[in-house]
Design an enzyme around this catalytic site. Structure first.
Site, PDB file in Angstrom:
ATOM      1  N   GLU A 197       0.823  -1.212   0.000  1.00 50.77           N
ATOM      2  CA  GLU A 197       0.000   0.000   0.000  1.00 50.77           C
ATOM      3  C   GLU A 197       0.859   1.264   0.000  1.00 50.77           C
ATOM      4  OE1 GLU A 197      -2.005  -2.812   3.062  1.00 50.77           O
ATOM      5  OE2 GLU A 197      -0.059  -2.633   2.060  1.00 50.77           O
ATOM      6  N   CYS A 240       0.144   0.627   7.812  1.00 52.71           N
ATOM      7  CA  CYS A 240      -0.304   1.051   6.487  1.00 52.71           C
ATOM      8  C   CYS A 240      -1.547   1.931   6.577  1.00 52.71           C
ATOM      9  CB  CYS A 240      -0.596  -0.164   5.609  1.00 52.71           C
ATOM     10  SG  CYS A 240       0.887  -1.067   5.129  1.00 52.71           S
ATOM     11  N   SER A 290      12.967 -41.201 -14.875  1.00 47.93           N
ATOM     12  CA  SER A 290      11.995 -40.107 -14.882  1.00 47.93           C
ATOM     13  C   SER A 290      12.529 -38.830 -15.527  1.00 47.93           C
ATOM     14  CB  SER A 290      11.550 -39.793 -13.449  1.00 47.93           C
ATOM     15  OG  SER A 290      12.656 -39.406 -12.656  1.00 47.93           O
ATOM     16  N   TRP A 332      13.740 -36.888 -18.748  1.00 50.42           N
ATOM     17  CA  TRP A 332      12.817 -35.910 -18.205  1.00 50.42           C
ATOM     18  C   TRP A 332      11.438 -36.184 -18.781  1.00 50.42           C
ATOM     19  CZ3 TRP A 332      14.343 -33.230 -14.208  1.00 50.42           C
ATOM     20  CH2 TRP A 332      15.693 -32.913 -14.053  1.00 50.42           C
ATOM     21  N   ARG A 365       9.546 -23.919  -6.038  1.00 53.37           N
ATOM     22  CA  ARG A 365      10.347 -24.290  -4.872  1.00 53.37           C
ATOM     23  C   ARG A 365      10.749 -23.076  -4.039  1.00 53.37           C
ATOM     24  NH1 ARG A 365      14.900 -28.562  -7.241  1.00 53.37           N
ATOM     25  NH2 ARG A 365      13.524 -30.395  -7.421  1.00 53.37           N
ATOM     26  N   GLU A 419       7.764 -33.680  -3.632  1.00 56.10           N
ATOM     27  CA  GLU A 419       7.961 -33.943  -5.061  1.00 56.10           C
ATOM     28  C   GLU A 419       8.016 -35.435  -5.377  1.00 56.10           C
ATOM     29  OE1 GLU A 419      11.003 -31.641  -6.903  1.00 56.10           O
ATOM     30  OE2 GLU A 419      10.286 -29.746  -6.063  1.00 56.10           O
ATOM     31  N   ARG A 468       4.865 -43.836  -3.622  1.00 57.61           N
ATOM     32  CA  ARG A 468       4.421 -44.362  -2.330  1.00 57.61           C
ATOM     33  C   ARG A 468       4.188 -43.241  -1.324  1.00 57.61           C
ATOM     34  NH1 ARG A 468       8.012 -48.603  -3.630  1.00 57.61           N
ATOM     35  NH2 ARG A 468       9.719 -47.650  -2.466  1.00 57.61           N
TER      36      ARG A 468
END
Length: 357
Positions: free
Chosen positions: A46, A78, A162, A164, A178, A284, A288
Site C-alpha cells: 500500500e 499502512c 523419470s 525428463w 520451490r 515432489e 508411495r
C-alpha cells in the site's frame, strides 16, 4: 483486483513468512499507482502504491489484496499512510487473520474512509494459503504435492527413469515454485534412484533456501549421495524410525550434517517439522509417499504437471496405494489454476479453499 493479485506474486520466495500483497490506486478508471510487498521487512504494498500515486491519491480508491495493517512492526502501520494520503475508498480481498496486524478496516472506517471487503477473496486465499493455514493454528505445515507425470499418471518408466518427463518450461516453473516453500520433501526411494539436489536454480533466489526433507523409514539414502554431500551447506533432514539412530548408516549421516528426525507416522513427522519452523512443505514424490499423504488426507494442494506421453501399465504410478472409493462418496477438490507450460499442462487443485471474510 486481478492486477493487484498479479503484482503480489512478484514477492514470491522473498517475503515469507509474511503474506504476498499487491495494491493499486485508481482515480476513476485510471491506474495512478501500484506496488507490492517485495522483500521481508521492507515497505508494504500500500505504501509503495500510494507513493507512486503521490498527490493524485487524494480522493482515489485503493485496491489491495489484504487488509491494511494497523500495527507497527518492521514498518509503520499502512492505515496511517492510507489516511494521510486522503484515500476515499478502500477495496480489500481478504481480512488480515493475524491478530497482531488486524483491525485495519475498522481504523479506516473510523477515519471516514469507505471500506469494502471480499472482492476476489477465494483467489487471494489461494495465493496465501500457507500463510492462512499457519495463522489458523495448524499443527502441521501446509503440504503441497508436486507431480510431473505422463498422461496415464506415471512418474517414471518401467526402469524407474523419470528424466525428463516434463519439458524445460515446466522445469523452470518448478524451480520458481520451490522458491516459495520452507522445505522440499521426497521419499527415500526417489532420493536413492534419482540422487537429486533439491535446490532452487531458477529466476527467483529464495530469501531463505528451503530445507531438504527425505522420508526414509528404512534410511534409504546413500551416504555419498548429493543430498548428504551438501548437507553441511543446505539444511537436510531425514525422517526415519527411532531405531535407525543406532545403525551405522544413521551415524554416518549425522556425521555428514544430516539431521535425523524420528517419527513413526507422517502426522508425527509433519508436526515435528512444524515445530522446527517449516510452515510450508513441497513434496515432489515418489509414488508411495504421495499415495500415503493423500490416503492420510495430509495434502492441501496438488501441483500436477501432465506431459503429452504415455508410459504404460509397467510405468511407476503417481498415486500408489489409494483406496477405491464409491463415486458418490469422494471429495471434489477445488481447481485453482490451469495453464500450459510449453507442451505440458499444469493443473493446480486445493483440497479446500475457504477464504476468511
Amino acid at each position: 483486483m486481478a492486477h493487484a493479485l498479479g503484482l503480489a506474486w512478484r514477492g514470491w520466495g522473498r517475503v515469507h513468512p509474511n503474506p504476498l500483497v499487491g495494491a493499486v490506486v485508481l482515480q476513476g478508471d485510471e491506474l495512478i499507482g501500484e506496488g507490492y510487498h517485495a522483500e521481508y521487512g521492507d515497505a508494504h504494498a500500500e505504501v509503495i502504491a500510494l507513493a507512486a500515486a503521490a498527490e493524485r491519491a487524494r480522493g482515489a480508491t485503493l485496491v489491495v489484496t489484504l487488509e491494511p495493517c494497523a500495527h507497527r512492526g518492521q514498518q509503520p502501520p499502512c492505515t496511517d499512510a492510507v489516511i494521510a494520503a486522503g484515500i476515499r475508498r478502500v477495496v480489500v480481498a481478504l481480512r488480515d487473520p493475524n491478530p497482531v496486524a488486524a483491525g485495519g478496516a475498522d481504523r479506516l472506517r473510523a477515519a471516514g474512509i469507505e471500506v469494502e471487503i471480499g472482492l476476489a477473496a477465494a483467489e487471494a486465499a489461494a495465493q496465501n494459503a500457507a500463510f492462512l493455514q499457519r495463522l489458523q493454528g495448524s499443527p502441521r505445515p501446509f503440504v503441497a504435492l508436486k507431480l510431473a507425470t505422463s498422461v496415464d499418471a506415471r512418474i517414471a518408466d518401467r526402469d524407474r527413469r523419470s528424466r525428463w518427463i516434463s519439458g524445460p518450461a515446466a522445469r523452470d516453473y518448478i524451480h520458481w515454485l520451490r522458491a516459495g516453500f520452507d522445505a522440499i520433501g521426497i521419499g527415500g526411494a526417489t532420493a536413492r534412484h534419482d540422487d537429486p539436489s533439491l535446490t532452487v536454480r531458477g529466476s527467483v533466489t529464495p530469501r531463505v533456501p528451503p530445507r531438504r526433507v527425505v522420508f526414509a523409514p528404512a534410511l534409504q539414502l546413500m551416504v555419498d549421495s548429493t543430498l548428504v554431500r551438501t548437507a553441511h551447506d543446505i539444511p537436510t533432514t531425514v525422517v526415519t524410525g527411532r531405531d535407525a539412530f543406532g545403525w551405522e548408516v544413521g551415524r554416518a549421516l549425522a556425521a555428514a550434517g544430516v539431521e535425523l528426525l524420528p517419527a513413526e507416522s507422517l502426522e508425527e513427522a509433519l508436526a515435528a517439522l512444524r515445530e522446527r519452523g517449516v510452515n510450508s512443505l513441497l513434496v515432489e514424490g515418489g509414488g508411495r509417499l504421495s499415495g500415503a499423504l493423500l490416503r492420510a488426507e495430509l495434502v492441501d494442494r496438488l501441483y500436477w504437471v501432465q506431459s503429452p506421453l504415455w508410459l504404460g501399465e509397467r510405468g511407476v504410478p503417481a498415486f500408489a496405494g489409494l483406496p477405491s472409493i464409491p463415486l458418490a462418496a469422494v471429495d471434489r477438490w477445488t481447481p485453482v489454476e490451469r495453464r500450459a507450460l510449453g507442451d505440458d499442462t499444469l493443473l493446480v487443485l486445493d483440497r479446500q479453499c475457504s477464504p476468511a471474510s
